[in-house]
Every structure is written in C-alpha cells, then in structure tokens.
Design a protein around this motif. Structure first.
Motif, PDB file in Angstrom:
ATOM      1  N   MET A  19       0.846  -1.192   0.000  1.00  0.00           N
ATOM      2  CA  MET A  19       0.000   0.000   0.000  1.00  0.00           C
ATOM      3  C   MET A  19       0.888   1.250   0.000  1.00  0.00           C
ATOM      4  N   THR A  20       0.598   2.177  -0.891  1.00  0.00           N
ATOM      5  CA  THR A  20       1.412   3.384  -1.017  1.00  0.00           C
ATOM      6  C   THR A  20       1.229   4.297   0.191  1.00  0.00           C
ATOM      7  N   ALA A  21       2.360   4.773   0.714  1.00  0.00           N
ATOM      8  CA  ALA A  21       2.318   5.699   1.842  1.00  0.00           C
ATOM      9  C   ALA A  21       1.880   7.074   1.373  1.00  0.00           C
ATOM     10  N   VAL A  22       1.091   7.765   2.190  1.00  0.00           N
ATOM     11  CA  VAL A  22       0.666   9.137   1.920  1.00  0.00           C
ATOM     12  C   VAL A  22       0.928   9.960   3.169  1.00  0.00           C
ATOM     13  N   GLY A  23       1.466  11.150   2.973  1.00  0.00           N
ATOM     14  CA  GLY A  23       1.742  11.993   4.137  1.00  0.00           C
ATOM     15  C   GLY A  23       2.308  13.338   3.749  1.00  0.00           C
ATOM     16  N   ILE A  24       3.032  13.931   4.670  1.00  0.00           N
ATOM     17  CA  ILE A  24       3.577  15.281   4.488  1.00  0.00           C
ATOM     18  C   ILE A  24       4.958  15.193   3.866  1.00  0.00           C
ATOM     19  N   ASP A  25       5.107  15.817   2.709  1.00  0.00           N
ATOM     20  CA  ASP A  25       6.362  15.763   1.968  1.00  0.00           C
ATOM     21  C   ASP A  25       7.257  16.962   2.260  1.00  0.00           C
ATOM     22  N   ALA A  26       6.673  18.088   2.653  1.00  0.00           N
ATOM     23  CA  ALA A  26       7.447  19.296   2.951  1.00  0.00           C
ATOM     24  C   ALA A  26       6.592  20.226   3.794  1.00  0.00           C
TER      25      ALA A  26
ATOM     26  N   ARG B 239       7.391  29.724  -0.875  1.00  0.00           N
ATOM     27  CA  ARG B 239       8.722  29.222  -0.507  1.00  0.00           C
ATOM     28  C   ARG B 239       8.768  27.704  -0.605  1.00  0.00           C
ATOM     29  N   LEU B 240       7.683  27.048  -0.218  1.00  0.00           N
ATOM     30  CA  LEU B 240       7.631  25.590  -0.319  1.00  0.00           C
ATOM     31  C   LEU B 240       7.741  25.139  -1.771  1.00  0.00           C
ATOM     32  N   MET B 241       6.967  25.764  -2.650  1.00  0.00           N
ATOM     33  CA  MET B 241       6.986  25.358  -4.052  1.00  0.00           C
ATOM     34  C   MET B 241       8.332  25.645  -4.704  1.00  0.00           C
ATOM     35  N   GLU B 242       8.927  26.790  -4.380  1.00  0.00           N
ATOM     36  CA  GLU B 242      10.234  27.121  -4.948  1.00  0.00           C
ATOM     37  C   GLU B 242      11.278  26.123  -4.492  1.00  0.00           C
ATOM     38  N   ARG B 243      11.252  25.794  -3.211  1.00  0.00           N
ATOM     39  CA  ARG B 243      12.254  24.879  -2.663  1.00  0.00           C
ATOM     40  C   ARG B 243      12.117  23.476  -3.249  1.00  0.00           C
ATOM     41  N   LYS B 244      10.884  23.078  -3.534  1.00  0.00           N
ATOM     42  CA  LYS B 244      10.640  21.738  -4.061  1.00  0.00           C
ATOM     43  C   LYS B 244      10.642  21.693  -5.589  1.00  0.00           C
ATOM     44  N   GLY B 245      10.830  22.849  -6.234  1.00  0.00           N
ATOM     45  CA  GLY B 245      10.860  22.888  -7.689  1.00  0.00           C
ATOM     46  C   GLY B 245       9.523  22.584  -8.325  1.00  0.00           C
ATOM     47  N   LEU B 246       8.455  23.068  -7.742  1.00  0.00           N
ATOM     48  CA  LEU B 246       7.104  22.774  -8.224  1.00  0.00           C
ATOM     49  C   LEU B 246       6.505  23.951  -8.968  1.00  0.00           C
ATOM     50  N   GLY B 247       5.583  23.657  -9.861  1.00  0.00           N
ATOM     51  CA  GLY B 247       4.797  24.670 -10.549  1.00  0.00           C
ATOM     52  C   GLY B 247       3.327  24.379 -10.361  1.00  0.00           C
ATOM     53  N   PRO B 248       2.456  25.261 -10.834  1.00  0.00           N
ATOM     54  CA  PRO B 248       1.012  25.049 -10.675  1.00  0.00           C
ATOM     55  C   PRO B 248       0.529  23.708 -11.209  1.00  0.00           C
ATOM     56  N   GLU B 249       1.176  23.212 -12.259  1.00  0.00           N
ATOM     57  CA  GLU B 249       0.740  21.946 -12.843  1.00  0.00           C
ATOM     58  C   GLU B 249       0.948  20.754 -11.903  1.00  0.00           C
TER      59      GLU B 249
ATOM     60  N   GLU C 272      12.492   8.498   5.991  1.00  0.00           N
ATOM     61  CA  GLU C 272      13.791   8.968   5.515  1.00  0.00           C
ATOM     62  C   GLU C 272      13.610  10.242   4.699  1.00  0.00           C
ATOM     63  N   GLY C 273      14.495  11.194   4.906  1.00  0.00           N
ATOM     64  CA  GLY C 273      14.385  12.477   4.218  1.00  0.00           C
ATOM     65  C   GLY C 273      13.867  13.574   5.111  1.00  0.00           C
ATOM     66  N   TRP C 274      13.363  13.222   6.292  1.00  0.00           N
ATOM     67  CA  TRP C 274      12.782  14.225   7.190  1.00  0.00           C
ATOM     68  C   TRP C 274      13.795  15.290   7.587  1.00  0.00           C
ATOM     69  N   ALA C 275      15.031  14.865   7.852  1.00  0.00           N
ATOM     70  CA  ALA C 275      16.038  15.810   8.353  1.00  0.00           C
ATOM     71  C   ALA C 275      16.350  16.886   7.324  1.00  0.00           C
ATOM     72  N   GLU C 276      16.462  16.489   6.063  1.00  0.00           N
ATOM     73  CA  GLU C 276      16.748  17.458   5.002  1.00  0.00           C
ATOM     74  C   GLU C 276      15.612  18.471   4.880  1.00  0.00           C
ATOM     75  N   GLU C 277      14.382  17.992   4.984  1.00  0.00           N
ATOM     76  CA  GLU C 277      13.235  18.886   4.867  1.00  0.00           C
ATOM     77  C   GLU C 277      13.160  19.854   6.048  1.00  0.00           C
ATOM     78  N   VAL C 278      13.401  19.367   7.235  1.00  0.00           N
ATOM     79  CA  VAL C 278      13.345  20.227   8.417  1.00  0.00           C
ATOM     80  C   VAL C 278      14.494  21.226   8.402  1.00  0.00           C
ATOM     81  N   ARG C 279      15.639  20.793   7.960  1.00  0.00           N
ATOM     82  CA  ARG C 279      16.805  21.690   7.873  1.00  0.00           C
ATOM     83  C   ARG C 279      16.543  22.844   6.906  1.00  0.00           C
ATOM     84  N   ALA C 280      15.705  22.622   5.911  1.00  0.00           N
ATOM     85  CA  ALA C 280      15.441  23.647   4.894  1.00  0.00           C
ATOM     86  C   ALA C 280      14.508  24.747   5.397  1.00  0.00           C
ATOM     87  N   MET C 281      13.789  24.511   6.495  1.00  0.00           N
ATOM     88  CA  MET C 281      12.889  25.546   7.020  1.00  0.00           C
ATOM     89  C   MET C 281      13.719  26.698   7.585  1.00  0.00           C
TER      90      MET C 281
END
Length: 445
Positions: A1-8, A63-73, A377-386
C-alpha cells in the motif's frame, strides 16, 4: 500500500513581535511570570499592516513550491484552513492561488480549491481531506497544498489577549512523502459545545475554564477512540506527542491526562505505584465526587515524579519551542508543534526515521482528533530547509504603543490607516481594495 503523508513544510510568521515579559507585562502592571511561567509564552507574532492570512499563507506556499521545484501543474488541490476568513463566500484558497499565479507562468485553473472551518482542528481536517483524495486515486499524480493560516486576535483587555499570534503553515501532501506518513487509523472525540465561538464577530467569546475542560474531555475521547482501532497506546511508543497548543500551559494538562491514561493497567503503573500508589478506580468509591477528588490527588502526585517529568521533558516539551515565541496560531498550532519536535530531533542528532509521533488536534465547538505519524527517511533534510529561526530573529520588536496601533489596524470595526513598521521584500503584500470591496495583493520584489 502506497504511503501518503507530508512531503514538505514551510512556516511563515508575522513580521512583528510583542515581547510579553518585557513589553506587555509592564504596560499591564503584571508579573512577567504570569506569561512566561503560567502561560508558557515569551512572545507573540503579529502581522504588519500589509500582512494578513492571505499573504502569510501565500508566502509560505511560495517558498515551499520554490524549494521543491514545483509549478502550478504539480498541484491538484489547495485547501486553506482558517478561522480568520474575511469573506463568507469566496474561499481564501482562491486568493492564495491568485497570488501564486503572479509569480508562475502557469495557473491553478484545474486545481480544486476550498476552505475548511472547525476552529483550530480544521488544519488537520484539511490534511485528512488531502490524504483521502490521494488514497482514492483522484489526484492524477499531483500533490495537495494544505495551508493553515490565522490571525488570532482577541479584544483588548480580554484574558486571552496575551495568547495572540499570527502566522501560516504550508504543507505538501503526496505519495511517498519525505517527512511523515499519516496513519490510516484515527480517533475522534466530538460534542456540541459552547466554549469558544465568534457569532458574526471578529474577536472570540471565550469561557476559559470551560474551554480547558472541553479540550481535555474531547482529547480523552479521541484517544480512547483511536485505541479502539489502533490498539492500546503506551508512552514508550512515540518519540514525540505534538498537541494543539493555544498556549504551552494548556498542553501540560493534556500531557498529564494522556500519560495517566496510557500507563493504566501496565507495568509502568506498577512502577509508579511503589512511589505514589495505583490509580484510583471508580469501583473503589461510594460516589463520583470522592473518586474525582482521588484522581486529582493522584495526578498531582504523578506530575511531581521524576519518571513523569523525564517523559514529559523528552516527549512533549520539545514540541512547544516555536509556540513559546509566536503565540496561538489557531489552525496552525498543532502543526507548529510537530515542526518544533522535528527541529528538536534535528538539533540533537536524533535519528527519527521509522519512529512514530502521536498527534493530538483540537478545535473548539468541539472536536479532537488523534492519529499517528511515522517519520520517514528524508525528514532531516526537509526540516533543515525551514527558515523559521531566521524569521523569528528578524521580527520587528513592538513598543506597547505600536502594538496598540497594529491591533487597531487589524480590527475590522476600526478604520485605521497605519504606515507599515517593516518593508515587504520578495513577498506578497496586501495593497488595497478593489471595486467590489475585495482585498488585493501584489508580489513585491
């Protein structure tokens, strides 16, 4: 089952700071300890005259979208949770999308937008909505943007005035997240209560004593309901337990209540029994009043034990660090508590991957929700970016006279034109009113 949660996660605090022990307390002629020790607060954050729930939410999301490289699409829905909305029809999410479209080539015309209201719990309800949307397979591979944004003002001289605050928390909800995976199991405690409400008014009417009682009662119900589907909880099962935090002093009571519940009929209770006896049981008393008095005596003794103090200091105290400096953010408060916990783990080199959080959300009126989250895994990098520490340090320190003026500027019943105390720089700002009385915004370079 695919995990769903907070990515950033991104946090946007108001640009102004009110120092409670050194500015507010002297002006009120009160002991600073009333705020720092009683409430557990050092400062409150306020929006400058060009800031509001839209700018704070849009700036956090940008700031979240810029940091994650996201656009409206990449965004399939934008959900805003707030109890500070200024329009009874048009949702804040449309204003936020309009702001973001000023800085991106694309648009959010194919994103579902909405606004959630249930006092402070609606931020978590919006997480639930995004989770369900993705789990149902309706997201087309896109992410959900959940924004909890509030300006939590009280009337001048109201007992809640010292707990004020303003800010936004933006969260990206995705498959295979980088911060936490949300549990399927949830527990609820809900009842029709009149402890805090705003019937056609900006500033709340609050029954403080009743509100505390309702908060604890609904949290207990939610924990019992969560255990009915997830199994018994234990204090050692969770690295941190973030609670909704109107002020840290309220969480002290919730933490004690939760700990007493979790250790009942366990070897932990037996260990404490050697020092303070076993927990009272209803069947051992002739009436409810005697039983309740015995419970209060037990809890008074429990909170003084070294074992409980150690647990609280490791599991709950770290969740309060940001709230102590910003006050109550209503819908964002429990999400600040999570961020505080993760930041504490990062600062102390704690390897959290695979460990769990137990999150207790609450909204007056009233409803509590308990769910678990597994740190990935990856939580530390995301928290460090705040950059929340940078924002807190850069706030303008208000004089009491400036505080009075900025409170008036955000009072809907007053027509106050106040020059800003700071200058917008690389952010969205409120710029005035449109032809239909709508609020207008621009991105200021």
């Amino acid at each position: 089952m695919t995990a769903v949660g907070i990515d950033a996660v991104e946090i946007r605090t108001g640009r102004l700071k009110l120092d409670l022990p050194n500015t507010f307390a002297p002006a009120k002629g009160e002991d600073p300890g009333k705020y720092t020790k009683g409430l557990g607060l050092n400062a409150s954050s306020f929006p400058d005259s060009y800031e509001d729930i839209v700018t704070m939410g849009a700036n956090a999301a940008h700031r979240l979208m810029e940091r994650k490289g996201l656009g409206p699409e990449d965004i399939g829905r934008i959900d805003v949770a707030t109890e500070s909305a200024f329009d009874n029809s048009k949702p804040v999410s449309t204003y936020v999308a309009g702001c973001l479209e000023q800085v991106y080539d694309g648009n959010f015309h194919h994103a579902n937008k909405g606004e959630r209201k249930f006092a402070c719990i609606s931020g978590t309800q919006s997480l639930d909505d995004a989770y369900n949307w993705i789990k149902a397979g309706r997201h087309r591979g896109r992410a959900a943007l959940v924004i909890a944004t509030d300006t939590a003002l009280y009337a001048r001289d109201d007992p809640g005035e010292a707990t004020q605050g303003a800010g936004a928390v933006a969260m990206l909800i995705t498959e295979d997240p980088s911060v936490v995976e949300l549990s399927t199991e949830q527990g609820y405690g809900s009842a029709d209560e009149t402890d805090f409400l705003k019937p056609q008014q900006q500033f709340p009417s609050v029954d403080g004593k009743r509100s505390m009682q309702v908060y604890l009662a609904r949290m207990r119900e939610a924990l019992e309901d969560f255990e009915s589907v997830a199994g018994d909880t234990h204090p050692d099962d969770y690295a941190y337990i973030p609670f909704h935090t109107p002020f840290p002093g309220m969480v002290r009571k919730a933490g004690l209540l939760g700990f007493r519940h979790m250790i009942r009929d366990t070897p932990v209770e037996d260990e404490f029994a050697e020092e303070i006896g076993r927990q009272p049981r209803p069947e051992g008393f002739d009436d409810d009043e005697a039983y309740e008095e015995a419970v209060r005596d037990y809890m008074d003794a429990l909170k003084e034990t070294e074992g409980y103090r150690d647990w609280y200091g490791n599991t709950i105290e770290p969740t309060l660090s940001i709230s102590r400096e910003v006050g109550n953010w209503y819908t964002g408060s429990v999400h600040l508590a999570r961020a505080s916990a993760l930041r504490h783990a990062l600062d102390n080199d704690v390897d959290l991957a695979g460990q769990r959080l137990l999150v207790g959300s609450y909204g007056s009126g009233a409803q509590a929700e308990i769910h678990a989250e597994t740190v990935v895994e990856g939580w530390a990098e995301e928290v460090r970016a705040m950059n929340v520490d940078e924002q807190l340090g850069a706030r303008h320190d208000l004089t009491f006279e400036e505080y009075e003026s900025i409170h008036d500027a955000h009072n809907h019943d007053k027509d106050t034109d106040l020059d800003p105390l700071t200058s917008p720089d690389g952010e969205f700002a409120f710029t005035g009113w449109g032809r239909m009385g709508e609020r207008q915004y621009e991105y200021v370079e």
